[in-house]
Motif scaffolding. Sequence first.
Motif, PDB file in Angstrom:
ATOM      1  N   ILE A 151      -1.153 -34.217  39.005  1.00 23.66           N
ATOM      2  CA  ILE A 151       0.278 -34.514  39.132  1.00 23.66           C
ATOM      3  C   ILE A 151       0.688 -34.493  40.601  1.00 23.66           C
ATOM      4  N   LYS A 152       0.227 -33.499  41.337  1.00 28.34           N
ATOM      5  CA  LYS A 152       0.565 -33.410  42.766  1.00 28.34           C
ATOM      6  C   LYS A 152       0.041 -34.628  43.529  1.00 28.34           C
ATOM      7  N   ALA A 153      -1.151 -35.063  43.209  1.00 27.47           N
ATOM      8  CA  ALA A 153      -1.712 -36.243  43.876  1.00 27.47           C
ATOM      9  C   ALA A 153      -0.869 -37.484  43.586  1.00 27.47           C
ATOM     10  N   GLU A 154      -0.418 -37.613  42.352  1.00 29.75           N
ATOM     11  CA  GLU A 154       0.420 -38.758  41.981  1.00 29.75           C
ATOM     12  C   GLU A 154       1.791 -38.695  42.652  1.00 29.75           C
ATOM     13  N   ILE A 155       2.309 -37.485  42.838  1.00 22.47           N
ATOM     14  CA  ILE A 155       3.575 -37.321  43.561  1.00 22.47           C
ATOM     15  C   ILE A 155       3.385 -37.735  45.013  1.00 22.47           C
ATOM     16  N   GLU A 156       2.314 -37.259  45.628  1.00 19.65           N
ATOM     17  CA  GLU A 156       2.036 -37.593  47.027  1.00 19.65           C
ATOM     18  C   GLU A 156       1.838 -39.100  47.214  1.00 19.65           C
ATOM     19  N   ALA A 157       1.237 -39.743  46.228  1.00 21.60           N
ATOM     20  CA  ALA A 157       0.998 -41.186  46.301  1.00 21.60           C
ATOM     21  C   ALA A 157       2.259 -41.993  46.006  1.00 21.60           C
ATOM     22  N   GLY A 158       3.304 -41.310  45.558  1.00 22.52           N
ATOM     23  CA  GLY A 158       4.557 -41.995  45.251  1.00 22.52           C
ATOM     24  C   GLY A 158       4.611 -42.583  43.855  1.00 22.52           C
ATOM     25  N   ASN A 159       3.650 -42.229  43.005  1.00 21.99           N
ATOM     26  CA  ASN A 159       3.594 -42.762  41.647  1.00 21.99           C
ATOM     27  C   ASN A 159       4.428 -41.957  40.653  1.00 21.99           C
ATOM     28  N   ILE A 160       4.711 -40.712  40.984  1.00 20.81           N
ATOM     29  CA  ILE A 160       5.585 -39.869  40.162  1.00 20.81           C
ATOM     30  C   ILE A 160       6.786 -39.513  41.032  1.00 20.81           C
ATOM     31  N   GLN A 218       8.613 -38.722  34.611  1.00 24.12           N
ATOM     32  CA  GLN A 218       7.263 -39.213  34.897  1.00 24.12           C
ATOM     33  C   GLN A 218       6.235 -38.086  34.896  1.00 24.12           C
ATOM     34  N   ILE A 219       6.671 -36.881  35.242  1.00 22.30           N
ATOM     35  CA  ILE A 219       5.772 -35.721  35.123  1.00 22.30           C
ATOM     36  C   ILE A 219       5.380 -35.554  33.655  1.00 22.30           C
ATOM     37  N   LEU A 230       2.407 -24.260  33.187  1.00 22.14           N
ATOM     38  CA  LEU A 230       2.577 -25.198  34.307  1.00 22.14           C
ATOM     39  C   LEU A 230       3.911 -24.931  35.005  1.00 22.14           C
ATOM     40  N   ASP A 231       3.877 -24.823  36.316  1.00 20.47           N
ATOM     41  CA  ASP A 231       5.088 -24.568  37.106  1.00 20.47           C
ATOM     42  C   ASP A 231       5.774 -25.899  37.409  1.00 20.47           C
ATOM     43  N   ARG A 232       6.622 -26.327  36.492  1.00 22.60           N
ATOM     44  CA  ARG A 232       7.324 -27.603  36.663  1.00 22.60           C
ATOM     45  C   ARG A 232       8.284 -27.566  37.845  1.00 22.60           C
ATOM     46  N   GLN A 233       8.876 -26.412  38.095  1.00 25.59           N
ATOM     47  CA  GLN A 233       9.827 -26.316  39.204  1.00 25.59           C
ATOM     48  C   GLN A 233       9.142 -26.620  40.533  1.00 25.59           C
ATOM     49  N   GLU A 234       7.932 -26.132  40.699  1.00 27.89           N
ATOM     50  CA  GLU A 234       7.168 -26.426  41.913  1.00 27.89           C
ATOM     51  C   GLU A 234       6.944 -27.934  42.056  1.00 27.89           C
ATOM     52  N   LEU A 235       6.649 -28.588  40.944  1.00 29.05           N
ATOM     53  CA  LEU A 235       6.410 -30.036  40.976  1.00 29.05           C
ATOM     54  C   LEU A 235       7.691 -30.802  41.288  1.00 29.05           C
ATOM     55  N   ILE A 236       8.794 -30.359  40.722  1.00 32.88           N
ATOM     56  CA  ILE A 236      10.090 -30.995  40.978  1.00 32.88           C
ATOM     57  C   ILE A 236      10.469 -30.826  42.454  1.00 32.88           C
ATOM     58  N   GLU A 237      10.222 -29.644  42.995  1.00 34.30           N
ATOM     59  CA  GLU A 237      10.504 -29.402  44.413  1.00 34.30           C
ATOM     60  C   GLU A 237       9.642 -30.291  45.305  1.00 34.30           C
ATOM     61  N   LEU A 238       8.416 -30.521  44.900  1.00 38.13           N
ATOM     62  CA  LEU A 238       7.517 -31.397  45.652  1.00 38.13           C
ATOM     63  C   LEU A 238       8.058 -32.833  45.646  1.00 38.13           C
ATOM     64  N   ILE A 239       8.572 -33.265  44.511  1.00 40.02           N
ATOM     65  CA  ILE A 239       9.193 -34.599  44.419  1.00 40.02           C
ATOM     66  C   ILE A 239      10.403 -34.677  45.353  1.00 40.02           C
ATOM     67  N   GLU A 240      11.212 -33.639  45.342  1.00 42.48           N
ATOM     68  CA  GLU A 240      12.414 -33.618  46.191  1.00 42.48           C
ATOM     69  C   GLU A 240      12.049 -33.635  47.663  1.00 42.48           C
ATOM     70  N   GLN A 241      11.021 -32.886  48.030  1.00 43.55           N
ATOM     71  CA  GLN A 241      10.559 -32.879  49.428  1.00 43.55           C
ATOM     72  C   GLN A 241      10.038 -34.254  49.832  1.00 43.55           C
ATOM     73  N   LYS A 242       9.326 -34.885  48.937  1.00 50.37           N
ATOM     74  CA  LYS A 242       8.776 -36.221  49.208  1.00 50.37           C
ATOM     75  C   LYS A 242       9.923 -37.214  49.392  1.00 50.37           C
ATOM     76  N   ALA A 243      10.978 -37.089  48.611  1.00 50.00           N
ATOM     77  CA  ALA A 243      12.129 -37.998  48.700  1.00 50.00           C
ATOM     78  C   ALA A 243      12.883 -37.806  50.010  1.00 50.00           C
ATOM     79  N   GLU A 244      12.901 -36.582  50.537  1.00 50.51           N
ATOM     80  CA  GLU A 244      13.613 -36.306  51.781  1.00 50.51           C
ATOM     81  C   GLU A 244      12.907 -36.920  52.981  1.00 50.51           C
ATOM     82  N   ASN A 245      11.601 -37.086  52.894  1.00 47.19           N
ATOM     83  CA  ASN A 245      10.821 -37.607  54.028  1.00 47.19           C
ATOM     84  C   ASN A 245      10.803 -39.103  54.074  1.00 47.19           C
TER      85      ASN A 245
END
Length: 105
Positions: A18-27, A32-33, A90-105
Amino acid sequence: MRNEFNKYQFLRDLNEGIKAEIEAGNITDEYQIQEYIDSDLDNAVIYYADCFEICKELNATSFEGWDMGEPKDICQLAYFALYEEVNNELDRQELIELIEQKAEN
């Protein structure tokens, strides 16, 4: 010979995927998670032998008392047990925060 199912490795692999897909912009959102999780669970319970291993590892021995209903076969029992395990661990909050961080950049 097949490896025995390991819930910790499954959760690690799921989380890393999931983290890899977030980093790639696919999630890009929580929906989508969940789609990714559902797809991963579907793939995990394709084969009966894997389902028996999942049930054994997760101590899923009863076809009654599941929030999702009553499973009709070993594949559904494995899916229900795995779904519950993922939702509990599964820590969904961590994944959501990762999405938010990716969106800010």
